[in-house]
Design an enzyme around this catalytic site. Sequence first.
Site, short mmCIF file in Angstrom:
data_model
loop_
_atom_site.label_atom_id
_atom_site.label_comp_id
_atom_site.label_asym_id
_atom_site.label_seq_id
_atom_site.Cartn_x
_atom_site.Cartn_y
_atom_site.Cartn_z
N SER A 159 0.85 -1.18 0.00
CA SER A 159 0.00 0.00 0.00
C SER A 159 0.88 1.23 0.00
O SER A 159 2.04 1.19 0.44
CB SER A 159 -0.89 0.01 1.25
OG SER A 159 -1.48 1.28 1.47
N TYR A 184 0.37 -0.08 10.73
CA TYR A 184 -0.09 -0.43 9.38
C TYR A 184 1.00 -0.15 8.36
O TYR A 184 1.31 -0.99 7.50
CB TYR A 184 -1.35 0.35 9.04
CG TYR A 184 -1.86 0.11 7.64
CD1 TYR A 184 -2.36 -1.14 7.26
CD2 TYR A 184 -1.83 1.12 6.68
CE1 TYR A 184 -2.82 -1.37 5.98
CE2 TYR A 184 -2.29 0.90 5.39
CZ TYR A 184 -2.78 -0.35 5.04
OH TYR A 184 -3.24 -0.58 3.76
#
Length: 319
Positions: A159, A184
């Site tokens: 990502s 994350y």
Amino acid sequence: MTATPTATPQGKIGSGFGARSTAAEVLRGIDLTGKLAIVTGGYSGIGLATTRALTDAGAHVVVPARRVAEAREALGDVEVAGMDLADLDSVRGFAERFLAAGRRIDLVINSAGIMACPETRVGPGWEMQFAVNHLGHFALINLLWPAIAPGARVVSVSSAGHQFSGIRWDDPHFGRGYDRFLAYGQSKTANALFATHLDALGRDRGVRAFSLHPGAILTPLVRHLPKEEMVAAGWIDAAGNLVNNDFKTPEQGAATQVWAATSPRLAGMGGAYCEDCDIAEPTDSTEGWTGVRDHATDPDQAARLWALSAGLTGVDAFA
């Protein structure tokens, strides 16, 4: 003498596709009949769109799922098998059953993931995002390595969130204070570094690996984000309707991982981070959502992460 294959430089190759291309469009004219693909997270969000596109192109897709009943309801005739990425015994059990069947794998897309969850510990106290997004997939690929065919591709869904954080070498499990977005970001950097080193290890056998940013897509991945945060960010309105035109549909979000797994344009290539159905350009920006930071593709950090992950999981197919 045959030259040793190398990692592909970061930079666009002119794929002919773009941010609004769909998984079905990038697969047009590609026949996957006789190919076996494993898609983690293949029953929700962009994973579901990926599974549907691959099956429509003729592939036999196996979806390992933590919520088996939900996966079977979503997927119909697609093969589903139980597996929980947060539980290494479960990952090992899935891999052992798969290997015992003597099947060969042509494509793997590690699409499952969690984002910005509350602080949660799994296994021997591992931070959950690092454990699920990275360590579970690391163990899965290493355990399945005997079944991964020469010429296969392994795709690791990273990502643009990798820009939030590199690997926190001194505290990867956030023992000194948890931040859900840094955690994350670290896990997404790990996804990219995993592909970097797997490609280095597997390329002599013809197995190539890629990582990617699928784009911003409103899927169940955001379930841990409060509605008011998404409203404040300009993603949705107070009624929950999507208002940000930069967001992709799930079918568009699935396109880059399907392209990385199947595109003939990537023959002989590997080790690169992709976005918008092309290889991404490097960036040193800490703002915006395009390009890849050096800390997510650095081969030395990739090798260091591999060693750390092998030590944590006790699994390394190349040791």
